[in-house]
Write an enzyme that holds these catalytic residues in place. Structure first.
Site, PDB file in Angstrom:
ATOM      1  N   ASP A   1       0.826  -1.280  -0.057  1.00 51.89           N
ATOM      2  CA  ASP A   1      -0.063  -0.198   0.068  1.00 51.89           C
ATOM      3  C   ASP A   1       0.823   1.299   0.024  1.00 51.89           C
ATOM      4  O   ASP A   1       1.431   1.434   0.976  1.00 51.89           O
ATOM      5  CB  ASP A   1      -0.916  -0.153   1.252  1.00 51.89           C
ATOM      6  CG  ASP A   1      -1.616   1.181   1.649  1.00 51.89           C
ATOM      7  OD1 ASP A   1      -1.902   2.180   0.655  1.00 51.89           O
ATOM      8  OD2 ASP A   1      -2.069   1.370   2.575  1.00 51.89           O
TER       9      ASP A   1
ATOM     10  N   ASN B   1      -0.131   4.506  -0.346  1.00 52.66           N
ATOM     11  CA  ASN B   1      -0.698   5.892   0.145  1.00 52.66           C
ATOM     12  C   ASN B   1      -1.536   5.930   1.451  1.00 52.66           C
ATOM     13  O   ASN B   1      -2.428   6.705   1.821  1.00 52.66           O
ATOM     14  CB  ASN B   1      -1.729   6.291  -1.056  1.00 52.66           C
ATOM     15  CG  ASN B   1      -2.906   5.508  -1.452  1.00 52.66           C
ATOM     16  OD1 ASN B   1      -2.823   4.362  -0.932  1.00 52.66           O
ATOM     17  ND2 ASN B   1      -4.002   5.915  -2.038  1.00 52.66           N
TER      18      ASN B   1
ATOM     19  N   ASP C   1      -4.289   3.766   2.672  1.00 52.06           N
ATOM     20  CA  ASP C   1      -5.330   3.592   2.967  1.00 52.06           C
ATOM     21  C   ASP C   1      -5.696   2.120   3.264  1.00 52.06           C
ATOM     22  O   ASP C   1      -6.759   1.579   3.128  1.00 52.06           O
ATOM     23  CB  ASP C   1      -6.298   4.000   1.519  1.00 52.06           C
ATOM     24  CG  ASP C   1      -5.851   3.289   0.207  1.00 52.06           C
ATOM     25  OD1 ASP C   1      -5.000   2.215   0.435  1.00 52.06           O
ATOM     26  OD2 ASP C   1      -6.566   3.369  -0.740  1.00 52.06           O
TER      27      ASP C   1
ATOM     28  N   ASP D   1      -1.844  -1.283  -3.971  1.00 50.68           N
ATOM     29  CA  ASP D   1      -2.068  -0.509  -5.056  1.00 50.68           C
ATOM     30  C   ASP D   1      -0.922  -0.666  -6.109  1.00 50.68           C
ATOM     31  O   ASP D   1      -0.012  -1.052  -5.969  1.00 50.68           O
ATOM     32  CB  ASP D   1      -2.525   1.009  -4.474  1.00 50.68           C
ATOM     33  CG  ASP D   1      -1.312   1.446  -3.831  1.00 50.68           C
ATOM     34  OD1 ASP D   1      -0.283   1.466  -4.139  1.00 50.68           O
ATOM     35  OD2 ASP D   1      -1.777   1.932  -2.639  1.00 50.68           O
TER      36      ASP D   1
ATOM     37  N   ASP E   1      -5.154 -10.338 -15.502  1.00 53.96           N
ATOM     38  CA  ASP E   1      -6.109 -11.327 -15.467  1.00 53.96           C
ATOM     39  C   ASP E   1      -7.402 -10.546 -16.021  1.00 53.96           C
ATOM     40  O   ASP E   1      -7.797  -9.216 -16.014  1.00 53.96           O
ATOM     41  CB  ASP E   1      -6.528 -11.202 -13.935  1.00 53.96           C
ATOM     42  CG  ASP E   1      -7.293 -12.425 -13.490  1.00 53.96           C
ATOM     43  OD1 ASP E   1      -7.903 -13.199 -14.196  1.00 53.96           O
ATOM     44  OD2 ASP E   1      -6.891 -12.867 -12.242  1.00 53.96           O
TER      45      ASP E   1
ATOM     46  N   ASP F   1     -10.305 -15.546 -16.714  1.00 57.51           N
ATOM     47  CA  ASP F   1     -10.850 -16.130 -15.689  1.00 57.51           C
ATOM     48  C   ASP F   1     -12.079 -16.806 -16.003  1.00 57.51           C
ATOM     49  O   ASP F   1     -12.852 -16.648 -16.860  1.00 57.51           O
ATOM     50  CB  ASP F   1     -11.386 -14.772 -14.853  1.00 57.51           C
ATOM     51  CG  ASP F   1     -12.125 -15.303 -13.413  1.00 57.51           C
ATOM     52  OD1 ASP F   1     -11.327 -15.899 -12.623  1.00 57.51           O
ATOM     53  OD2 ASP F   1     -13.271 -15.228 -13.116  1.00 57.51           O
TER      54      ASP F   1
ATOM     55  N   GLU G   1      -8.108 -20.199 -16.926  1.00 52.90           N
ATOM     56  CA  GLU G   1      -8.525 -20.874 -15.640  1.00 52.90           C
ATOM     57  C   GLU G   1      -9.647 -21.762 -15.975  1.00 52.90           C
ATOM     58  O   GLU G   1     -10.837 -21.558 -16.103  1.00 52.90           O
ATOM     59  CB  GLU G   1      -8.955 -19.951 -14.555  1.00 52.90           C
ATOM     60  CG  GLU G   1      -9.016 -20.561 -13.329  1.00 52.90           C
ATOM     61  CD  GLU G   1     -10.218 -19.712 -12.361  1.00 52.90           C
ATOM     62  OE1 GLU G   1     -10.336 -20.205 -11.223  1.00 52.90           O
ATOM     63  OE2 GLU G   1     -11.149 -19.239 -12.846  1.00 52.90           O
TER      64      GLU G   1
ATOM     65  N   HIS H   1      -4.918 -17.352  -5.413  1.00 50.03           N
ATOM     66  CA  HIS H   1      -5.750 -16.522  -4.322  1.00 50.03           C
ATOM     67  C   HIS H   1      -7.116 -17.315  -4.227  1.00 50.03           C
ATOM     68  O   HIS H   1      -7.865 -16.990  -3.159  1.00 50.03           O
ATOM     69  CB  HIS H   1      -6.112 -15.102  -5.190  1.00 50.03           C
ATOM     70  CG  HIS H   1      -6.802 -15.412  -6.369  1.00 50.03           C
ATOM     71  ND1 HIS H   1      -6.321 -15.991  -7.603  1.00 50.03           N
ATOM     72  CD2 HIS H   1      -7.906 -15.294  -6.809  1.00 50.03           C
ATOM     73  CE1 HIS H   1      -7.001 -16.078  -8.613  1.00 50.03           C
ATOM     74  NE2 HIS H   1      -8.202 -15.908  -8.073  1.00 50.03           N
ATOM     75  N   ASP H   2      -7.070 -18.452  -4.693  1.00 43.72           N
ATOM     76  CA  ASP H   2      -8.418 -19.187  -4.303  1.00 43.72           C
ATOM     77  C   ASP H   2      -8.187 -20.460  -3.808  1.00 43.72           C
ATOM     78  O   ASP H   2      -8.900 -21.523  -3.621  1.00 43.72           O
ATOM     79  CB  ASP H   2      -9.078 -19.688  -5.743  1.00 43.72           C
ATOM     80  CG  ASP H   2      -9.628 -18.560  -6.581  1.00 43.72           C
ATOM     81  OD1 ASP H   2     -10.100 -17.567  -5.961  1.00 43.72           O
ATOM     82  OD2 ASP H   2      -9.490 -18.741  -7.704  1.00 43.72           O
TER      83      ASP H   2
HETATM   84  C1  GLC Z   1     -12.123 -17.427 -10.601  1.00 42.89           C
HETATM   85  C2  GLC Z   1     -11.352 -16.384  -9.563  1.00 42.89           C
HETATM   86  C3  GLC Z   1     -11.897 -16.295  -8.387  1.00 42.89           C
HETATM   87  C4  GLC Z   1     -13.374 -15.732  -8.514  1.00 42.89           C
HETATM   88  C5  GLC Z   1     -14.302 -16.350  -9.503  1.00 42.89           C
HETATM   89  C6  GLC Z   1     -15.369 -15.454 -10.063  1.00 42.89           C
HETATM   90  O1  GLC Z   1     -12.174 -18.698 -10.170  1.00 42.89           O
HETATM   91  O2  GLC Z   1     -10.155 -17.213  -9.554  1.00 42.89           O
HETATM   92  O3  GLC Z   1     -11.209 -15.698  -7.428  1.00 42.89           O
HETATM   93  O4  GLC Z   1     -13.992 -15.334  -7.286  1.00 42.89           O
HETATM   94  O5  GLC Z   1     -13.403 -16.868 -10.541  1.00 42.89           O
HETATM   95  O6  GLC Z   1     -14.660 -14.554 -10.825  1.00 42.89           O
HETATM   96 CA    CA Z   2      -3.279   2.234  -1.221  1.00 41.62          CA
END
Ligand code: GLC
Ligand code: CA
Length: 568
Positions: free
Chosen positions: A21, A23, A25, A29, A98, A199, A256, A329-330
């Protein structure tokens, strides 16, 4: 051997919201990311893959886009984006973006138009259907819990959303929609983007007869998978994008694709199909998860790891290239799921890194894995942020299908928020991520698991990664070489050879937290073998001037890579 820049690269996934981060908040970013490019370059990273950065109301952290051609306000501006690209390219690094084109945000102007009336020109950009018997058109449950249909008062019909109700699905049958999407991708190509992660791409087509689906035990809704995943039209849509947008063959296109394994990924990545270059699969996601979300089960090295990882390795190049990754991230944190996040954190994180960086494919290191970040073990229910949790809570806890205690236990094992906590840069307040309280709580172990500390420690996980990356780059065998698994039946040790043009490498990894033994197969010539890297100090016992079988004793998670000097 078809050489490509993206086959030779080591990539790094940045969850921008949690990286740095700039700035104050509490949200990461683009400027924050730019300030850390030297760190990434120094680690040996060539390519960044960023989670979505487009304008979004953030019900699903950017996976609900309301303007495809601008940057999310919290992350910065288009100028910041241009600066990021410039800085990356100056450093000879590249960017994978993405793009979320299975659905948009309900705040996207297309959807705002679409819901205005049945004859609006944007009506067919989305999937609308009249209700049935006073309820939704069918019994499909969304991925995030609850019904997959949402009623719209204004026009008296339901719209389909595979994910949250703030993410209405696009109707890919619409030619106009497809033209708009292709225009949008070109917009980013013109700004210098080098590749894309698409995605949820294998959901673009749906069964428009919308039959009811089977309801599995313990579930409230029907499982719609076979009606919304990998349908034949998906391939047509992807090929259309490929032909129109990616003609010159420079960009890398990754899809994905849930539900795809090494057995069938070639329907997307087979080189003759001209669709995708790689698929992000879910093979590593649920390893060690029990039947119920609140239970763990022991890892079966042969079935869970060897079969899957080697399965991808053994594919013919004509079936496509693969990404090498354990987490994103999933999923949950790599060491917490596949290694040890307490006693043997250091050893197990290095073992996993060694496998990831010596196999065939493009490694994607998930931010924080290079310092061994762990699951958020002390999160209480209020600390979780994922939109899917609130809907599932309503579906499971409020209906008494699952107790609240088990629900929370389950989140600690399976929630994707575990892998979304702020990057642990140093031991100062908020882990050096931000000068204020972050959008999601920092893992309290940042005091001793952080970048600053590991940069100083030559034996750190971070320096091990750095070392491994430079070894990978020094030896093309790790990129283009053949793969041969050894001792498949061994229940504790994963071992294989990589070979290219007479250069042969041996990798041995004890996958568990107890000592074991491993007999090097007698056809492998260890005479004068050179130890390239190991996560333990190796003593005198490993002088390979012998004949006959050699049995190694391996410490918990002990792993090594050798260059074999005399292998015929
Ligand atoms: C994909 C992404 C996930 C998101 C989902 C809906 O699985 O990796 O993070 O929640 O699609 O876009
Ligand atoms: Ca920020």
């Amino acid at each position: 051997m078809d050489k490509k820049w993206w086959k030779e690269a080591v990539a790094y996934q940045v969850y921008v919201r949690s990286f740095k981060d700039s700035n104050g908040d509490g949200v990461g970013d683009l400027k924050g990311l730019i300030s850390k490019l030297d760190y990434l370059k120094n680690l040996g990273i060539d390519v960044l893959y960023l989670n979505p950065i487009n304008t979004s109301p953030n019900y699903d952290n950017g996976y609900d886009i309301s303007n495809f051609e601008d940057i999310m306000q919290e992350f910065g501006t288009l100028d910041d984006f241009d600066e990021l690209i410039r800085e990356l390219h100056k450093k000879n690094m590249k960017l994978i973006m993405d793009i979320v084109i299975n659905h948009t945000s309900h705040e996207h102007p297309w959807f705002i138009e679409s819901r205005k009336s049945k004859d609006n020109p944007y009506r067919d950009y989305y999937i609308w259907h009249p209700g049935y018997n006073g309820g939704p058109p069918n019994n499909w449950g969304s991925f995030f819990g609850g019904s997959a249909w949402e009623y719209d008062e204004n026009s008296g019909e339901y719209y389909l959303h595979l994910f949250s109700k703030q993410q209405p699905d696009l109707n890919w049958k619409s030619i106009k929609l497809r033209e708009d999407i292709k225009k949008m991708i070109k917009f980013w190509i013109n700004r210098g983007v080098d590749g894309f992660r698409m995605d949820a791409i294998n959901h673009l087509a749906k069964d428009f007869t919308f039959p009811d689906a089977e309801i599995e035990e313990g579930k409230a809704y029907g499982n719609f998978i076979k009606y919304v995943q990998n349908l034949p039209e998906v391939h047509e849509y992807i090929r259309e994008i490929r032909e129109d947008v990616f003609k010159d063959g420079y960009h890398v296109v990754i899809g994905e694709t849930g539900g795809i394994s090494y057995h069938n990924a070639s329907i997307y990545t087979g080189t003759s199909r001209k669709e995708l270059d790689m698929t992000f699969h879910f093979d590593m996601n649920g390893i060690g998860f029990g039947k119920n979300s609140w239970e763990k089960r022991p890892i079966d090295l042969i079935a869970d790891i060897k079969e899957k990882m080697s399965g991808w390795q053994r594919r013919d190049e004509s079936e496509g290239w693969c990404p090498l990754f354990y987490s994103n991230h999933d999923s949950t944190r790599t060491v917490s799921r596949l290694g040890s996040d307490n006693e043997y954190l250091n050893e197990s994180a290095k073992m996993l890194a060694l496998l990831q960086l010596t196999q065939k494919g493009t490694p994607f290191i998930y931010y924080g894995d290079e310092i061994g970040m762990t699951n958020a073990k002390e999160f209480s229910l209020e600390d979780f942020r994922d939109i899917a949790i609130a809907t599932r809570y309503r579906e499971l806890v409020e209906t008494k299908l699952v107790s609240e205690e088990n629900f929370l236990k389950g989140l600690h094992i399976t929630s994707r928020d575990n892998s979304r906590t702020p990057m642990q840069w140093d031991s100062s307040d908020n882990s050096g991520f931000s000068c204020t309280k972050p959008w999601i709580k920092v893992n309290s172990n940042y005091k001793y698991i952080n970048v600053e500390q590991q940069l100083q420690d030559k034996d750190s996980i971070l320096n091990f990664y750095k070392n491994l990356i430079s070894i990978r780059k020094a030896h093309p065998a790790f990129i283009y070489g053949s793969f041969k698994e050894l001792n498949h039946e061994h229940k504790e040790v994963y071992s294989y050879l990589r070979e290219l043009e007479g250069k042969c490498f041996l990798v041995i990894a004890n996958f568990f937290g107890k000592t074991t033994t491993y007999k090097i197969p007698h056809n492998i010539v260890m005479k004068e073998a050179e130890l390239l890297i190991s996560n333990y100090e190796i003593g005198e016992d490993v002088e390979f001037d012998y004949t006959g079988d050699l049995e190694l004793k391996l410490e918990p998670y002990e792993s090594r890579a050798y260059l074999l000097k005399n292998q015929p």
